[in-house]
Design an enzyme around this catalytic site. Structure first.
Site, PDB file in Angstrom:
ATOM      1  N   SER A 577       0.852  -1.191   0.000  1.00 46.33           N
ATOM      2  CA  SER A 577       0.000   0.000   0.000  1.00 46.33           C
ATOM      3  C   SER A 577       0.885   1.237   0.000  1.00 46.33           C
ATOM      4  CB  SER A 577      -0.895   0.017   1.236  1.00 46.33           C
ATOM      5  OG  SER A 577      -1.555   1.271   1.368  1.00 46.33           O
ATOM      6  N   TYR A 590      -2.955   0.306  10.486  1.00 44.45           N
ATOM      7  CA  TYR A 590      -2.885  -0.125   9.100  1.00 44.45           C
ATOM      8  C   TYR A 590      -1.557   0.282   8.464  1.00 44.45           C
ATOM      9  CZ  TYR A 590      -4.057  -0.430   4.120  1.00 44.45           C
ATOM     10  OH  TYR A 590      -4.058  -0.720   2.786  1.00 44.45           O
TER      11      TYR A 590
END
Length: 700
Positions: A577, A590
């Site tokens: 990501s 996250y």
């Protein structure tokens, strides 16, 4: 089947109501599909059917006789009308006048296109003269197990006479081709009342004056052989009786899962192979039998069987009575090398001056005592079909050895078929393999947007794909859609929680049994969470770490074990990501877990490089469409963080990017394909951002 105590007869499946109103070509297709639907009659791609039909010549308008016959490379069970070649019978008859003798029979194939009716592009097969020169309107050529059991026995001619009398004749072994067509023509002229003929070591020809009658004759003749074999073999121990017992089903799969990646690595040094495991009852009866090794060494008889299974199988050195799997694994390299040397010697003994060069010397079929049969080929369908052909060969050996003495093809005849110049020409016409042909991929989070898009990209390039996900319903739907587009052979699914060591190990074992090993891992399973740090619970923190960091570690660790067992390298792709490089507000759990992924990939790239295992990362950003992590709370939370609504979030991300473009699942799939393919063969430890441009995520 022949291994049942009471042999099951073939059913007459002809439906008069369905056949009513069909044209002659449609009746031929109907008959063909019925015969091909039962593997006891003929296997995939085996046998052929024909009909002589009166047609209107498109040039002259006159009525002419046309041979409709299964075209080259077709399958009678699944073909459509366009699978038939069509040829003028008058021109086929004219070929008799230019035939120069058996030494030149192969050149006759080159004349078949000159006989084509109505510009039909379907190529005629080598068996065309066999059908053309039988003076009956309808002809079937089948490779029924029960018939070949008789045809491949030492007493083939006498047994054919005993079973069928004058109704079915017998011809000695002759390689398929123009000369055999003339033999059949001569037989029919001399035996006008005969309904068919058994070809030694090959199969059965039957004929009739209409489609229904021809089909009925074929079924009746095969059933008579099944009944006769059942009576003669009742109480006779198959293959000399059992020498050992089969391992339990779960243990058989466990052993296969250990063996298959090692074998695959040994046979995939030039071309990647895909495996298939079969432990059906017929196989287990054979691999536990006293005479298994002796019979296996004789090779197969029917040319169709032989072309799919090679001269003979490799029997793996494994003793189910005193199993030592580690010793078996250690002995596989020597066993495979010995097979190669034996095959090369066979080639040198039998080669002719114009023979094609030595082909892949590795075995196709591997028999594991007490465990089952493993087959390897360039794609999954071929590996499976090769196994099916060897099951037919097992059935043939069972019957022949019980009633007489089984005989394989003479070695020179076998070689001449395997290295037939016509077969070589057919191989040379095969399309170029796709870029991921023979590759096996495991994709975690495979039912989600990015996972499914990546699977689609890989499947389109010829890979076999196992989708792993915790969402059983989504897995089923996704796999069904892929199977419809790409075929059921190349898609498998497994429910897997990436945080469970047991589940991850079981998934890799299942992958090994289903396809033979692993080449590509796309680690994509994920979640997303958003919360200010003071509202981030330990449970939320641990869940992110468990799935996005520990899960990637567990899946990669197991993949490394399989890849190193194979010894042929591989590619691991992490779907990371942008947040692993660039922090975002309200997403500390996250972002930190994603950063952990990136560093794990760097570590694995260092460890994998000496073994040719490449590890790279694709970093997406803001892939909203089709992505499961953007469903529910995460979407609401990110919208709240940036003070917009759901509809405005994608536009906000697009405008935030340097290129002002949306990022889609297919964009991530393209980057994953790059790292999985040979296009990136010299890349490891790299990160590719697919984020439409984000300056904070620049890696340098």
């Amino acid at each position: 089947m022949l291994d049942e105590k009471t042999p099951r007869l073939l059913l007459d499946q002809w439906d008069a109501a369905k056949a009513a109103g069909m044209s002659e070509p449609e009746l031929l297709l109907y008959r063909s599909n019925l015969l091909g639907a039962d593997k006891r009659i003929t296997n995939y791609g085996g046998g052929n059917t024909s009909a002589k039909v009166m047609e209107t010549d498109p040039l002259t308008g006159e009525t002419v006789e046309v041979l409709w016959v299964k075209g080259s490379g077709g399958d009678v069970g699944t073909m459509k009308l366009d699978g038939f070649a069509t040829l003028y019978m008058e021109k086929l008859e004219a070929l008799r006048g230019i035939y120069r003798g058996v030494e030149f029979e192969d050149e006759m194939v080159g004349y078949l296109p000159h006989c084509t009716f109505d510009l039909n592009p379907r190529a005629a097969s080598i068996d065309t003269p066999l059908h053309a020169y039988v003076p009956r309107r309808h002809v079937d050529h089948m490779h029924a197990d029960a018939i070949i059991a008789i045809a491949a026995s030492k007493d083939s001619r006498a047994l054919t006479r005993e079973i069928f009398g004058d109704e079915i004749g017998w011809l000695p072994w002759k390689r398929p081709g123009y000369e055999l067509g003339l033999w059949l023509s001569k037989f029919c002229a001399e035996n006008p009342e005969a309904k068919g003929v058994v070809l030694e070591s090959h199969g059965l020809f039957t004929w009739g004056d209409d489609a229904r009658g021809c089909y009925a004759t074929t079924i009746a003749v095969i059933n008579r052989a099944i009944e006769w074999l059942g009576e003669r073999t009742a109480g006779v121990p198959a293959f000399g009786g059992p020498a050992t017992t089969a391992a339990p089903a779960a243990e058989r799969r466990r052993i296969a899962a250990r063996l298959m990646p090692v074998i695959r690595g040994l046979v995939s040094t030039e071309t990647r192979m895909v495996g298939h495991f079969d432990d059906q009852d017929a196989v287990l009866e054979f691999v536990t039998a006293t005479d298994m090794r002796a019979l296996a060494a004789l090779g197969t008889s029917c040319p169709d069987h032989f072309l799919r299974t090679k001269i003979r199988p490799l029997v793996v050195d494994f003793d189910p009575a005193a199993p030592d799997l580690e010793a078996t694994l250690a002995g596989l390299p020597a066993a495979v090398e010995a097979y190669r040397a034996d095959y090369a010697a066979y080639y040198e003994r039998r080669r002719r001056p114009d023979s094609p060069g030595l082909r892949d010397p590795n075995a196709v079929v591997y028999l594991v005592p007490g465990v089952g049969m493993i087959t390897f080929a360039k794609d999954k369908a071929t590996a499976r079909i090769s196994g099916e052909f060897y099951v037919n060969a097992i059935n043939v050996m069972r019957g022949a050895s019980a009633i007489s003495e089984y005989r394989g093809l003479p070695e020179q005849e076998a070689f001449d078929i395997e290295y037939w110049l016509l077969e070589e020409a057919k191989l040379q016409r095969m399309p170029r393999p796709k870029s991921l042909a023979g590759r096996i991929a495991l994709i975690t989070g495979g039912a989600g947007g990015i996972g499914a898009a990546t699977a689609e990209r890989f499947l389109a390039e010829g890979a076999c794909v196992m989708l792993a996900d915790i969402d059983k319903a989504a897995l089923g739907e996704t796999a069904a859609a892929f199977a419809a587009r790409h075929g059921a052979d190349v898609v498998r699914t497994v429910e897997m929680n990436v945080t469970s060591e047991e589940a991850v190990a079981a998934a890799h074992a299942e992958l090994a049994v289903e396809f033979g090993g692993l080449d590509i891992l796309v680690s994509n399973a994920g979640i997303a969470s958003s919360a200010p740090v003071e509202e981030t619970t330990l449970e939320l923190w641990n869940r992110n770490m468990a799935i996005l960091s520990t899960g990637y570690f567990l899946v990669s660790r197991e993949a490394f074990r399989v890849l190193r067992a194979q010894g042929i390298g591989g590619s691991i792709v992490f779907i990371g990501s942008k947040n692993g490089l660039a922090a975002s507000p309200g997403a500390s759990a996250y972002c930190t877990a994603k950063a952990s992924e990136l560093h794990l990939a760097r570590c694995l790239a260092l460890e994998g490089a000496p073994d040719g295992i490449r590890v790279n990362v694709v970093n997406p950003d803001a892939v909203l469409r089709g992505s499961k992590i953007w469903e529910g709370e995460w979407l609401d939370q990110r919208a709240a963080t940036y003070r917009t609504d759901k509809e405005g979030l994608e536009e906000m991300y697009r405008q935030r990017s340097l290129l002002k473009r949306s990022v889609l699942p297919g964009d991530i799939a393209e980057a994953a394909y790059f790292f999985a393919s040979e296009a990136s063969a010299k890349s490891t430890g790299n990160i590719v951002n697919v984020d439409a441009g984000n300056v904070q995520a620049f890696t340098r």
